[in-house]
Design a protein around this motif. Sequence first.
Motif, mmCIF file in Angstrom:
data_model
loop_
_atom_site.group_PDB
_atom_site.id
_atom_site.type_symbol
_atom_site.label_atom_id
_atom_site.label_comp_id
_atom_site.label_asym_id
_atom_site.label_seq_id
_atom_site.Cartn_x
_atom_site.Cartn_y
_atom_site.Cartn_z
ATOM 1 N N ALA A 113 -22.091 63.106 -38.682
ATOM 2 C CA ALA A 113 -23.377 63.596 -39.108
ATOM 3 C C ALA A 113 -24.048 64.290 -37.523
ATOM 4 O O ALA A 113 -23.861 63.923 -36.558
ATOM 5 N N SER A 114 -24.807 65.262 -38.023
ATOM 6 C CA SER A 114 -25.388 66.156 -36.786
ATOM 7 C C SER A 114 -26.806 66.565 -37.578
ATOM 8 O O SER A 114 -26.884 67.505 -38.411
ATOM 9 N N LYS A 115 -27.821 65.973 -36.838
ATOM 10 C CA LYS A 115 -29.282 66.770 -37.301
ATOM 11 C C LYS A 115 -29.319 68.186 -36.999
ATOM 12 O O LYS A 115 -30.140 68.878 -37.633
ATOM 13 N N VAL A 116 -28.922 68.692 -35.985
ATOM 14 C CA VAL A 116 -28.479 70.116 -35.644
ATOM 15 C C VAL A 116 -28.182 70.907 -36.670
ATOM 16 O O VAL A 116 -28.607 71.852 -36.947
ATOM 17 N N ILE A 117 -26.868 70.371 -37.017
ATOM 18 C CA ILE A 117 -26.461 71.297 -38.174
ATOM 19 C C ILE A 117 -27.222 71.218 -39.499
ATOM 20 O O ILE A 117 -27.215 71.841 -40.296
ATOM 21 N N ASP A 118 -27.430 69.914 -39.757
ATOM 22 C CA ASP A 118 -28.467 69.692 -41.038
ATOM 23 C C ASP A 118 -29.504 70.672 -40.911
ATOM 24 O O ASP A 118 -29.719 71.115 -42.045
ATOM 25 N N ARG A 119 -30.318 70.670 -39.808
ATOM 26 C CA ARG A 119 -31.423 71.883 -39.757
ATOM 27 C C ARG A 119 -30.958 73.143 -39.785
ATOM 28 O O ARG A 119 -31.762 74.192 -40.172
ATOM 29 N N ASN A 120 -29.626 73.590 -39.559
ATOM 30 C CA ASN A 120 -29.510 75.004 -39.577
ATOM 31 C C ASN A 120 -28.028 75.345 -40.443
ATOM 32 O O ASN A 120 -27.566 76.382 -40.343
ATOM 33 N N THR A 121 -28.039 74.435 -41.782
ATOM 34 C CA THR A 121 -27.103 74.708 -42.576
ATOM 35 C C THR A 121 -27.384 76.151 -43.205
ATOM 36 O O THR A 121 -26.505 76.879 -43.577
ATOM 37 N N THR A 122 -28.511 76.271 -43.732
ATOM 38 C CA THR A 122 -29.084 77.750 -44.317
ATOM 39 C C THR A 122 -28.543 78.948 -43.222
ATOM 40 O O THR A 122 -28.024 79.786 -43.880
ATOM 41 N N GLY A 123 -28.895 78.788 -42.096
ATOM 42 C CA GLY A 123 -28.508 79.910 -40.991
ATOM 43 C C GLY A 123 -26.894 79.906 -41.126
ATOM 44 O O GLY A 123 -26.448 81.218 -40.914
ATOM 45 N N LEU A 124 -26.090 78.935 -41.017
ATOM 46 C CA LEU A 124 -24.673 79.115 -40.894
ATOM 47 C C LEU A 124 -24.097 79.782 -42.138
ATOM 48 O O LEU A 124 -23.363 80.665 -42.004
ATOM 49 N N HIS A 125 -24.828 79.459 -43.280
ATOM 50 C CA HIS A 125 -24.362 80.255 -44.718
ATOM 51 C C HIS A 125 -24.955 81.776 -44.943
ATOM 52 O O HIS A 125 -24.233 82.366 -45.566
ATOM 53 N N THR A 126 -25.863 82.031 -43.910
ATOM 54 C CA THR A 126 -26.192 83.385 -44.044
ATOM 55 C C THR A 126 -26.202 84.182 -42.694
ATOM 56 O O THR A 126 -26.634 85.372 -42.594
ATOM 57 N N VAL A 127 -25.185 83.766 -41.883
ATOM 58 C CA VAL A 127 -24.714 84.281 -40.770
ATOM 59 C C VAL A 127 -24.194 85.641 -40.756
ATOM 60 O O VAL A 127 -24.528 86.702 -39.814
ATOM 61 N N HIS A 128 -23.469 86.185 -41.642
ATOM 62 C CA HIS A 128 -23.128 87.233 -42.163
ATOM 63 C C HIS A 128 -24.041 88.381 -42.210
ATOM 64 O O HIS A 128 -23.764 89.726 -42.236
#
Length: 198
Positions: free
Chosen positions: A128-143
């Motif tokens: 679990a990662s609070k940082v990744i939880d907060r940035n999931t949308t950004g990871l999915h739209t990075v392209h």
Amino acid sequence: MAHRDGYNLYEGKETLALANMLHLAGPVMGDADAYDRMLHAFVIWIRQKATTDELYSAVTALKSSVQNQQFADYLEILEYCRPVADEHAAENASKGHRDELDPAIPSLYCLATTFGQTLGKFRLVHDASKVIDRNTTGLHTVHLLPDPARSGEFMKPFMGRVRGQQGPPAAPGGGLGRWRDAPLGAADGRWRRGPVLT
């Protein structure tokens, strides 16, 4: 600093070369423990759990341990960045930018895209990662973002999809979400919470 002078360190991979040089030579040319303390200080500074003074105290300690003057000169690049670090810390404190330089995001992105290119579709389970939880949308739209290292091109898409926490079945009406049918980690088989990338 280079960006302010109109120089793109990413375009010719100078950033990667500089980072690799510092990482490979740092623990050899200077004291290995001082190098580790500097890396740790940087990570906790990025996460706003250390002051800029504490970060630069670690940089100075590493530089003091270096015997080779040429490598000490390279470390001065970090010292010259102090005004930028002060501005970054002040901006983060005032606007709440917590994760922009947190290593969890680029590490997961690089890992997922590199493995995806080699393996095709795969599934990654991590803690679990609070940082990744907060940035999931950004990871999915990075392209959708321009790639700083490849002028005129966009970032490669994030391979897979990050999901919420996983674990053993919830009690009826517990509302803990879906759970996987396999433990997420150690050989002892205990359940580990963590997002799943599929």
